[in-house]
Design a protein around this motif. Structure first.
Motif, short mmCIF file in Angstrom:
data_model
loop_
_atom_site.label_atom_id
_atom_site.label_comp_id
_atom_site.label_asym_id
_atom_site.label_seq_id
_atom_site.Cartn_x
_atom_site.Cartn_y
_atom_site.Cartn_z
N THR A 184 0.76 -1.68 0.18
CA THR A 184 0.10 0.00 -0.15
C THR A 184 0.62 1.26 -0.13
O THR A 184 0.41 2.30 0.02
CB THR A 184 -0.91 -0.09 0.95
OG1 THR A 184 -0.25 0.28 2.35
CG2 THR A 184 -1.83 -1.11 1.39
N LEU A 186 2.11 2.88 -2.38
CA LEU A 186 2.35 3.60 -3.31
C LEU A 186 1.14 4.39 -3.58
O LEU A 186 0.46 5.09 -4.07
CB LEU A 186 2.13 3.00 -4.56
CG LEU A 186 3.33 3.15 -5.29
CD1 LEU A 186 4.35 3.73 -5.38
CD2 LEU A 186 4.95 1.59 -4.53
N TYR A 187 0.47 4.11 -2.05
CA TYR A 187 -0.88 4.92 -1.68
C TYR A 187 -1.09 6.53 -1.74
O TYR A 187 -1.57 7.20 -2.17
CB TYR A 187 -2.03 4.45 -0.65
CG TYR A 187 -2.31 2.82 -1.20
CD1 TYR A 187 -2.59 2.05 -2.33
CD2 TYR A 187 -3.48 2.26 0.07
CE1 TYR A 187 -2.91 0.96 -2.27
CE2 TYR A 187 -3.68 1.45 -0.95
CZ TYR A 187 -3.90 0.48 -1.60
OH TYR A 187 -4.43 -0.53 -1.83
N HIS A 190 3.83 8.84 -4.27
CA HIS A 190 4.23 9.90 -4.72
C HIS A 190 3.49 10.98 -4.61
O HIS A 190 4.00 12.59 -5.28
CB HIS A 190 2.39 9.93 -6.67
CG HIS A 190 3.04 7.97 -6.54
ND1 HIS A 190 4.23 8.72 -7.91
CD2 HIS A 190 2.44 7.10 -7.23
CE1 HIS A 190 4.31 7.07 -8.30
NE2 HIS A 190 3.90 6.16 -7.37
N PHE A 203 0.19 10.13 -11.30
CA PHE A 203 0.39 8.83 -10.60
C PHE A 203 0.20 8.62 -9.16
O PHE A 203 -0.72 6.87 -9.48
CB PHE A 203 2.66 8.87 -10.24
CG PHE A 203 2.83 8.50 -11.57
CD1 PHE A 203 3.21 7.17 -11.78
CD2 PHE A 203 3.00 9.24 -12.63
CE1 PHE A 203 3.75 6.58 -13.01
CE2 PHE A 203 3.78 8.66 -13.94
CZ PHE A 203 4.43 7.83 -14.21
N HIS A 204 -0.29 9.58 -8.18
CA HIS A 204 -1.62 9.35 -6.86
C HIS A 204 -3.13 9.14 -7.37
O HIS A 204 -3.38 8.35 -6.37
CB HIS A 204 -0.78 10.92 -5.91
CG HIS A 204 -1.93 10.52 -4.91
ND1 HIS A 204 -1.86 10.36 -4.39
CD2 HIS A 204 -2.79 11.56 -5.23
CE1 HIS A 204 -2.44 10.02 -3.54
NE2 HIS A 204 -3.22 10.98 -3.71
N ARG A 208 -5.53 2.81 -7.65
CA ARG A 208 -5.15 1.93 -5.55
C ARG A 208 -5.06 0.26 -6.28
O ARG A 208 -3.92 -0.30 -6.08
CB ARG A 208 -6.12 1.97 -4.99
CG ARG A 208 -6.06 3.86 -3.94
CD ARG A 208 -6.23 3.09 -2.66
NE ARG A 208 -6.24 4.32 -2.02
CZ ARG A 208 -6.41 5.02 -0.91
NH1 ARG A 208 -6.82 3.52 -0.17
NH2 ARG A 208 -5.65 5.97 -0.25
N HIS A 211 -1.45 0.73 -7.77
CA HIS A 211 -1.01 1.28 -7.05
C HIS A 211 0.16 -0.02 -6.22
O HIS A 211 0.99 -0.26 -5.60
CB HIS A 211 -0.68 1.62 -5.74
CG HIS A 211 -1.34 3.23 -6.20
ND1 HIS A 211 -0.28 4.04 -6.83
CD2 HIS A 211 -2.21 4.23 -6.65
CE1 HIS A 211 -0.77 4.98 -7.47
NE2 HIS A 211 -1.89 5.44 -7.21
N ARG A 212 -0.75 -1.36 -6.13
CA ARG A 212 0.00 -2.78 -5.60
C ARG A 212 0.68 -3.82 -6.44
O ARG A 212 1.32 -4.07 -6.56
CB ARG A 212 -1.24 -3.12 -4.92
CG ARG A 212 -2.55 -2.58 -4.10
CD ARG A 212 -3.42 -3.18 -3.25
NE ARG A 212 -3.05 -5.16 -3.12
CZ ARG A 212 -3.06 -4.47 -1.94
NH1 ARG A 212 -3.28 -3.58 -0.88
NH2 ARG A 212 -2.93 -5.47 -1.10
N GLU A 214 1.79 -1.92 -8.80
CA GLU A 214 3.71 -1.13 -8.89
C GLU A 214 4.20 -1.51 -7.48
O GLU A 214 5.66 -1.57 -6.92
CB GLU A 214 3.16 0.45 -8.19
CG GLU A 214 2.72 1.44 -9.66
CD GLU A 214 3.04 2.64 -9.36
OE1 GLU A 214 3.87 3.72 -9.50
OE2 GLU A 214 2.00 3.41 -8.26
N SER A 253 7.84 10.02 -12.40
CA SER A 253 6.88 10.36 -11.17
C SER A 253 7.29 11.01 -10.68
O SER A 253 6.96 11.19 -8.97
CB SER A 253 6.57 8.49 -10.60
OG SER A 253 7.83 7.89 -10.07
#
Length: 487
Positions: A184, A186-187, A190, A203-204, A208, A211-212, A214, A253
């Motif tokens: 999590t 990357l939640y 960014h 990117f943000h 989700r 993001h996982r 990533e 990013s």
């Protein structure tokens, strides 16, 4: 060169060696220019943390630097610009036009000059990519030029450096913040990274689940793929290609100075000739030049020294209390690396304000100083600065996390703003007091977050911020806090 040394030259890495050398030279040039343009306010003779004061406290054996012998701002600037010119010459191929010993001496001089800067740069130069550049720069001394074939041992040492960068970063994440283990991080990353780039907002707002993906991809790229660098081709080339792609994702990013770019350069050095087939055949000689025995012997001695010094980073990697970005010797050779073992869930920013009012009242008008990279104005899209390094912007991010990062230079910064110091203002994006300096300066602490899509459509703002409190009360040019207002 006698035939018993032939196995130490690798014709398959002629282009890889060229990319590695030219890439290191490009980063050197950027680093020297950045130092030349920023040093006066940061570490100059009248800077926030002056070099002369530092070298009086720090002996040469702990921080070897030519500035122990002599320091003046003019001399420091000359060192920076000399380094930039030499690096630029290597970028355009000057190293191919001189004898082998001359190009080695040039690389060695570049390393000495930049080591001298880093070792007196104090907290402004306390970043892992400084050590990476120095380690790359010393490797480059033994890479040779077109007069010799690519030295296999040194090319393998570049992979060992790349492995330590990637695997160290992967381990520190896995051992550090729990959000890396539950995928999590990357939640938040960014939004809370030190210096977002122009695409960080987008990117943000990726879904989700992506993001996982990533985060999981990061673990694979940093904990599994680096082992492939030591496999035969084409596996090593595939591993290097994966690293290059993931680093380009990080370039897009955020802003991490030259960390990502120098990692890409190192990965390119692991690509063999087959990766460049059809594009570079004219760059590769038909007959591989023979390496002098003295050159091969020096490379072997250097490689042996690296192997012995590798005990310390290997021990650090194996330790449960692994440390990030640490040098085990004052020449920054064979270091440990890593980043973002902890990821912030919220973003704090320091906003510096000044006023030209001689007395402070409830109606005092405060105006904000803008920075080049770090967020201040909520409607300003973050800029792309990497691989250039904005040192003050980065340290302001750390200062927002804890006052201890700013205490050594906070008062000096404020006093320089109170007199409109030219060198300090050059580090900023906008000076709200171009005609005369402010009477008071203060620092406020804010919570920042990226706006939502709906907020952006309504306000055309990239950030939303809310005041947390006063970080530094108003200070006057006398260095005293503003007196309380009497009714």
């Amino acid at each position: 060169m006698s035939t018993q040394w032939a196995w130490l030259s690798g014709s398959g890495y002629w282009v890889g060696r060229t990319v590695l050398e030219r890439g290191i030279a490009v980063i050197y040039a950027i680093a020297f220019v950045a130092s030349a343009r920023q040093f006066r306010a940061l570490i100059g003779g009248q800077g926030m943390l002056p070099v002369p004061s530092y070298v009086r406290r720090r002996p040469f054996r702990l921080a070897p630097s030519i500035f122990h012998l002599h320091y003046s701002d003019r001399f420091f600037a000359s060192v920076c610009w000399l380094g930039a010119v030499l690096a630029a010459a290597l970028v355009v191929g000057a190293g191919e036009l001189v004898p082998l010993w001359a190009v080695m001496a040039t690389w060695l001089l570049l390393w000495v000059l930049y080591l001298s800067i880093v070792n007196v740069g104090q907290i402004w130069y306390g970043f892992g990519w400084e050590s990476i550049l120095l380690e790359c720069g010393l490797l480059a001394v033994f890479l040779g030029n077109g007069h010799v074939g690519p030295p296999v041992l040194i090319m393998w040492l570049s992979r060992w450096l790349l492995f330590r960068i990637e695997f160290g970063a992967g381990l520190i994440k896995l051992r550090g913040d729990s959000c890396w283990r539950d995928l999590t991080c990357l939640y938040y990353h960014h939004e809370t990274q030190p210096m977002p780039g122009p695409l960080s907002w987008f990117f943000h707002h990726l879904p989700r689940p992506l993001h996982r993906v990533e985060a999981a991809g990061n673990h694979v790229a940093q904990l599994v793929v680096p082992f492939g660098l030591f496999a035969p081709q084409p596996i090593a080339g595939v591993a290097a290609g994966i690293i290059i792609v993931t680093q380009l994702w990080l370039v897009a990013s955020g802003n991490f100075a030259w960390l990502n770019w120098i990692t890409i350069v190192l990965a390119a050095g692991a690509l063999d000739q087959s990766c460049f087939s059809g594009m570079t055949s004219e760059l590769v000689p038909l007959d591989l030049p023979q390496s002098p025995v003295w050159f091969t012997a020096l490379g072997m001695v250097f490689a042996a020294a690296v192997v012995m010094l590798s005990y310390w980073p290997v021990r650090n990697l194996a330790s449960r209390s692994q440390r990030m970005n640490i040098s085990f010797n004052p020449i920054h050779l064979v270091n440990s690396y890593g980043a973002f073992g902890t990821v912030g869930r919220s973003r704090r920013e320091l906003v510096i304000e000044g006023t030209s009012d001689a007395e402070l009242t409830e109606r005092t008008s405060w105006r904000e100083y803008q920075f080049k990279g770090k967020p201040v104005a909520v409607k300003r899209l973050p800029r792309q600065w990497a691989p250039y390094h904005l040192r003050l912007d980065w340290m302001m991010w750390f200062a927002a996390l804890s006052p201890r990062f700013m205490l050594p230079w906070r008062d000096a910064l404020v006093q320089r703003l109170l007199r409109n110091d030219r060198d300090t203002l050059r580090l900023l994006g906008h000076n709200p007091f171009p005609d005369s300096p402010p009477h008071f300066v203060r620092i406020l602490l804010y919570d920042y977050r990226f706006t939502t899509w709906a907020e952006w459509r309504r306000d055309r703002a990239w950030w939303h911020r809310s005041l947390v409190g006063v970080y530094l009360p108003p200070v006057s040019a006398s260095g005293l806090p503003a007196p309380p207002r009497t009714r």
